[in-house]
Design an enzyme around this catalytic site. Structure first.
Site, PDB file in Angstrom:
ATOM      1  N   HIS A 275     -38.378 -31.371  49.405  1.00 55.36           N
ATOM      2  CA  HIS A 275     -38.465 -32.261  48.353  1.00 55.36           C
ATOM      3  C   HIS A 275     -38.595 -33.766  48.715  1.00 55.36           C
ATOM      4  O   HIS A 275     -39.566 -34.205  48.490  1.00 55.36           O
ATOM      5  CB  HIS A 275     -37.563 -31.714  47.246  1.00 55.36           C
ATOM      6  CG  HIS A 275     -37.413 -30.412  46.844  1.00 55.36           C
ATOM      7  ND1 HIS A 275     -38.637 -29.548  46.488  1.00 55.36           N
ATOM      8  CD2 HIS A 275     -36.379 -29.441  46.876  1.00 55.36           C
ATOM      9  CE1 HIS A 275     -38.189 -28.584  46.163  1.00 55.36           C
ATOM     10  NE2 HIS A 275     -37.305 -28.239  46.327  1.00 55.36           N
ATOM     11  N   ASP A 326     -41.667 -22.434  47.422  1.00 54.61           N
ATOM     12  CA  ASP A 326     -40.264 -22.707  46.996  1.00 54.61           C
ATOM     13  C   ASP A 326     -40.133 -21.729  45.830  1.00 54.61           C
ATOM     14  O   ASP A 326     -39.712 -20.501  46.413  1.00 54.61           O
ATOM     15  CB  ASP A 326     -40.378 -24.050  46.127  1.00 54.61           C
ATOM     16  CG  ASP A 326     -38.856 -24.404  45.934  1.00 54.61           C
ATOM     17  OD1 ASP A 326     -37.918 -23.547  45.985  1.00 54.61           O
ATOM     18  OD2 ASP A 326     -38.757 -25.658  45.327  1.00 54.61           O
TER      19      ASP A 326
HETATM   20 ZN    ZN Z   1     -35.794 -24.693  47.158  1.00 50.53          ZN
END
Ligand code: ZN
Length: 457
Positions: A275, A326
């Site tokens: 991220h 994810d």
């Molecule tokens: Zn994650």
């Protein structure tokens, strides 16, 4: 399942390290590595022949079980305050219903889907270790074994990333009951790694790495111990995904998460930071220089309302990135790359943001950088078509009328921005695991998933 390993694959067009080439013969050795790439070649008998061959894409960040939550978290709670943290509570409750068998079934079905869309390797950020009550299984690698079995059955390369999780927030805050399936002491975690190394350390279809969950879930001294215990493997960690996480880190250390990490650890090319959404321009420039890869998950980051990564600055500073699925609400690399560029366009109100002077095509820049950066983050020699790299190959049809007139980089621009990517065949280390658009186990795998998915509505 044992798939045949091919000795050669022929492509009428391929993206190699020499650029776009025609009539390309990709020779593959007995270990599944590319031994030679020849252009202007002829197709030898027995070699499958395709319109277009690209390097396989690495998926650097997956939580496989979350695939089964798809569509179950999109209903407003009624308070108008749904966000990442409320989603996380729903996800925690969801984990209580997962048996080892269900985890394997969900993961296998997911991995088959990933392969069919053109991912050839997956980094499984694996944080479910214990039973639903939080008690360790008699076999401490039970749930890791399930993930390995699923990946082997699907035929995808697995970079297994067992997660260390010990605290509820920065500064050693206590964990909550929802996290009970994730928790380990440093000793128990190192024991788990030791067992996994014994079982899978020599396997050529598994790469072992480590994953301290985040700075909020792992103490600094534990992070250091993990790094020292394992010097060479991939090291993945969530960081700076949410603004609250940045605020909590500032309160704890007076530093932002990335700032704290860069100041306290020797971040280098073995790191993959997942991220990294909320960074200052200084953090972004410093991180780019370390050689670490950022694992971007554009669709999940949009789904969870995380924010937008400073991709333009990071790319200008020559930073390395890969893409990840994810929460697995999206299983297509083409969609993921499109989302990455579109988020930048929406934020900057410009077009063709993620390009470079030498590569003005957004599609080419996104695809080539994500393939190479992703492979690096997963600890595999792949992501490009060149001798001595893995024969992880994706063949695509050029039958769509729009593709008929497209040349070179505009092929990738059309595949990504027109969503017309039709993957026909996929090779993992030379083994053809998807053939003519089908995976040998997809029906059986889907049926098994149908049998258990009703538990989760
Ligand atoms: Zn994650």
């Amino acid at each position: 399942m044992q798939w045949k390993r091919y000795k050669a694959v022929f492509a009428r067009k391929a993206l190699t390290t020499q650029g776009w080439q025609k009539d390309v013969l990709i020779n593959i050795d007995e270990g599944g590595l590319i031994s030679a790439v020849e252009d202007s070649a002829t197709s030898p008998p027995g070699a499958p022949s395709f319109d277009l061959v690209l390097p396989g894409m690495a998926n650097v960040h997956s939580h496989a079980f979350q695939r089964a939550m798809t569509g179950l978290t999109e209903i407003a709670s009624g308070e108008g305050r749904d966000n990442f943290w409320s989603w996380r509570e729903v996800m925690y409750k969801f984990t209580f219903g997962l048996t080892p068998e269900a985890i394997e079934i969900i993961a296998r079905a997911l991995y088959i889907e990933l392969l069919k869309h053109g991912y050839t390797a997956v980094g499984e950020f694996h944080y479910l270790h214990h039973d639903a009550q939080g008690k360790p299984y008699a076999n401490v690698t039970e749930l890791s074994d399930r993930i390995v079995t699923a990946a082997r059955a699907a035929g995808i390369h697995l970079t297994h990333l067992p997660v260390m999780y010990e605290t509820g927030n920065f500064g050693g805050k206590p964990t909550n009951d929802g996290q009970r399936r994730f928790l380990n002491t440093p000793d128990a975690y190192l024991k788990l790694l030791g067992e996994l190394k014994k079982k899978y350390g020599d396997a050529d279809d598994i790469t072992l790495g480590v994953a301290p969950h985040s700075l909020r879930a792992v103490k600094p001294e534990t992070l250091r111990a993990i790094l020292e215990a394992l010097e060479h493997c991939p090291m993945h960690m969530h960081i700076a995904e949410q603004e609250k996480e940045v605020a909590d880190c500032l309160q704890w250390s007076r530093k932002r998460p990335m700032e704290w990490l860069l100041d306290n650890f020797n971040v280098d090319a073995r790191w993959c930071l997942i991220h990294a959404t909320h960074m200052t321009p200084e953090e972004t420039a410093t991180l780019a220089k370390t050689g670490a890869t950022v694992g971007l998950c554009p669709t999940t980051e949009a789904n969870l309302g995380d924010g937008i990564f400073q991709a333009e600055h990071f790319l200008t500073a020559d930073g390395s990135f890969g893409i990840g699925t994810d929460s697995n609400v999206c299983t297509s690399p083409w969609e993921e790359l499109k989302m990455m560029e579109y988020a930048q366009r929406l934020a900057t109100r410009r077009r063709n943001v993620l390009c470079t002077e030498s590569t003005p095509s957004a599609g080419r820049t996104l695809f080539a950088r994500a393939a190479a950066g992703g492979a690096k983050a997963l600890g595999i020699n792949a992501g490009i078509l060149a001798p001595e790299t893995r024969a992880d190959l994706v063949a695509l049809s050029m039958e769509h009328p729009l593709l008929h007139s497209r040349k070179n980089d505009t092929i990738l621009d059309t595949l990504i921005f027109g969503a017309t990517a039709v993957v026909t065949d996929v090779f993992v280390a030379g083994r053809r695991v998807v053939e003519n658009g089908a995976h040998a186990q997809e029906e059986e795998s889907a049926e098994k998933l149908r049998q258990i998915i009703g538990r989760f509505v």
